[in-house]
Motif scaffolding. Structure first.
Motif, mmCIF file in Angstrom:
data_model
loop_
_atom_site.group_PDB
_atom_site.id
_atom_site.type_symbol
_atom_site.label_atom_id
_atom_site.label_comp_id
_atom_site.label_asym_id
_atom_site.label_seq_id
_atom_site.Cartn_x
_atom_site.Cartn_y
_atom_site.Cartn_z
ATOM 1 N N ILE A 247 100.851 2.004 15.885
ATOM 2 C CA ILE A 247 100.047 0.977 15.385
ATOM 3 C C ILE A 247 99.224 0.346 16.316
ATOM 4 C CG2 ILE A 247 101.473 -1.194 13.935
ATOM 5 C CD1 ILE A 247 104.235 0.221 13.230
ATOM 6 N N GLU A 248 98.256 -0.047 16.120
ATOM 7 C CA GLU A 248 97.346 -1.194 16.504
ATOM 8 C C GLU A 248 96.695 -2.551 15.396
ATOM 9 O OE1 GLU A 248 93.031 -1.287 18.644
ATOM 10 O OE2 GLU A 248 93.911 0.018 17.835
ATOM 11 N N THR A 249 97.308 -3.057 15.049
ATOM 12 C CA THR A 249 96.248 -4.683 14.425
ATOM 13 C C THR A 249 95.232 -4.801 14.632
ATOM 14 O OG1 THR A 249 98.776 -5.658 14.804
ATOM 15 C CG2 THR A 249 96.556 -6.772 14.528
ATOM 16 N N VAL A 250 94.204 -4.460 13.993
ATOM 17 C CA VAL A 250 93.120 -4.727 14.179
ATOM 18 C C VAL A 250 91.401 -5.708 13.340
ATOM 19 C CG1 VAL A 250 92.538 -2.215 14.355
ATOM 20 C CG2 VAL A 250 92.311 -3.200 12.200
ATOM 21 N N GLY A 251 93.072 -6.779 13.031
ATOM 22 C CA GLY A 251 92.352 -7.497 12.132
ATOM 23 C C GLY A 251 93.325 -8.916 12.253
ATOM 24 N N GLU A 252 93.071 -10.112 11.839
ATOM 25 C CA GLU A 252 94.445 -11.162 11.085
ATOM 26 C C GLU A 252 93.672 -12.186 10.219
ATOM 27 O OE1 GLU A 252 99.078 -10.228 12.716
ATOM 28 O OE2 GLU A 252 97.715 -11.444 14.416
ATOM 29 N N THR B 266 97.388 -9.517 7.596
ATOM 30 C CA THR B 266 97.056 -8.139 8.956
ATOM 31 C C THR B 266 96.616 -7.155 8.643
ATOM 32 O OG1 THR B 266 99.032 -9.715 10.308
ATOM 33 C CG2 THR B 266 98.951 -7.700 10.909
ATOM 34 N N LYS B 267 95.670 -6.829 9.254
ATOM 35 C CA LYS B 267 94.806 -5.596 8.838
ATOM 36 C C LYS B 267 95.588 -4.669 10.370
ATOM 37 C CE LYS B 267 92.092 -7.654 6.625
ATOM 38 N NZ LYS B 267 92.759 -8.428 5.130
#
Length: 423
Positions: free
Chosen positions: A323-328, A220-221
């Motif tokens: 917090i933001e998830t920018v890749g997974e 997770t990015k």
């Protein structure tokens, strides 16, 4: 012109004009134009990408700026408006009209934010195909895109010998594990019986081939921002809320997260930016973080622990956070039966073969494709084509042995022939 020469020409052109994830406008329009000329049915952009599942996509200003660059640097105008918003994925379909399986091959197109070496010994500089901008193909995706076009050429030239439907998936934004999920959620592989992704290099020697690389870590990015209150550091320090201290505390404690007994776990803070002046209490700070785990469950453990650390640091220094998830990317294991077909094809091309490898490695969002196909009863594998490397992946001097490309195309083509006979 021989296919070998075409592959080199494609590769050097893409290498000279690298584009970051979701900005592959020049690349994708050239790919689309080539595929249409070959006779493929095309779907482009939003037709094959679900907007709700794109992660870490550049903002409109950066996207518009790059549109101008692409237009000025050789993008094919016929397709440019279809990818202008940054949805740059392409799916090309060859329907043989003969009953048979659906086979999908996926290649990626994006480059990295690395300034390419200007050392006189660097082969792309010597041969005048070094990057013209501040980005670089430092992981071989220029090679992958060229292999995809080479495979498209062989398939169409031999379509009368094939059965079923064959899809060629040109994916954006693999770097940062951002682009695959949007294509999966758009249904691109929902009817696929056999799915194959591939990569060049990764430590596999020239003229060697690995049928299934099963060691990808789930990842997770995360982008984190802290928002505090600025104040004079000498005059009224008590009135400030220090976002920099929150971020620094988070960095230290993120690296102190206990590792898990269930398998390999990783965490890295790659960037920390904060503050505006030496006499100002910092009112903002940002972090770029990634977590990894041998399985998706282990990665979730790291991610959830990291979120607790970030929340605790914000509370300690009385600042807000986001917090933001920018890749997974998920974990996945290839299908051994399909890997054997790939190995059989590589054997026919005279490559030195190995069936599977399971040691932990990096991360890949092709795992979303693999899992979706397997969940629906199909088979999937991620194979590796060996090459000689001038330097490691993600290095400013990265370069490959271009003679690796033709055997890769031939192996994938032979795989398609073998699979098209299966029911």
């Amino acid at each position: 012109m021989s296919l070998h020469t075409k592959l080199i020409n494609w590769r050097r052109d893409f290498h000279r004009h690298p584009e970051l994830g979701f900005l592959e406008m020049r690349t994708s329009t050239i790919v689309a134009d080539t595929l249409e000329r070959l006779g493929y049915d095309l779907k482009i952009g939003r037709e094959v990408m679900h907007p709700d599942f794109t992660m870490g996509k550049p903002d409109q200003e950066e996207t518009s700026r790059h549109y101008v660059w692409a237009k000025e640097n050789g993008a094919v105008s016929k397709y440019l408006d279809q990818v202008a918003e940054g949805y740059t994925g392409i799916v090309a379909t060859l329907d043989t009209g003969v009953p048979g399986p659906e086979i999908a091959f996926r290649v990626d197109m994006d480059a990295l934010p690395i300034y390419e070496s200007e050392d006189i010994s660097h082969f792309p500089l010597q041969e005048d195909f070094r990057s013209i901008n501040n980005e670089m193909h430092a992981c071989g995706h220029d090679v992958h895109t060229s292999i995809g076009l080479g495979l498209a050429t062989l398939l169409m030239d031999n379509k009368d010998d094939l059965k079923g439907r064959i899809k060629l998936i040109f994916q954006p934004a693999e770097e940062g594990t951002r682009g695959a999920r949007s294509m999966v959620e758009a249904g691109v592989v929902d009817n696929t019986d056999y799915f194959i992704a591939s990569h060049i290099g990764t430590g596999v020697p020239f003229n060697h081939f690995l049928g299934s690389n099963n060691g990808f870590l789930a990842t997770t990015k995360i982008d984190v921002s802290f928002k505090g209150v600025s104040s004079h550091a000498g005059g009224q320090p008590e009135e400030g809320k220090n976002a920099m201290l929150a971020a620094a505390n988070a960095v230290i404690n993120l690296n102190a997260i206990p590792r898990h007994s269930g398998g390999a776990t990783r965490i890295n803070v790659g960037e920390l930016h904060a503050g505006s002046g030496r006499n100002v209490i910092a009112d903002s700070a940002s972090l770029k973080i990634e977590t990894r785990g041998t399985t998706s469950e282990l990665n979730d453990y790291m991610k959830q622990y990291a979120q607790s650390v970030i929340q605790g640091a914000a509370q300690m220094f009385q600042v807000d956070y986001h917090i933001e998830t920018v890749g997974e990317g998920t974990s996945a294991a290839g299908s051994t039966e399909l890997a054997q077909v790939l190995v059989d094809a590589a054997d026919s091309v005279k490559l030195v073969t190995k069936l599977e490898e399971n040691k932990p490695s990096g991360s890949e969002d092709a795992t979303f494709f693999i899992n979706r196909v397997q969940e629906r009863g199909g088979q999937a594998s991620y194979c590796i084509f060996g090459t000689d490397l001038a330097a490691g992946h993600h290095n400013e001097k990265f370069d490959v042995n271009e003679d690796s490309m033709l055997s890769a195309v031939q192996t994938l083509f032979e795989t398609a022939k073998l699979l098209s006979e299966k029911q």
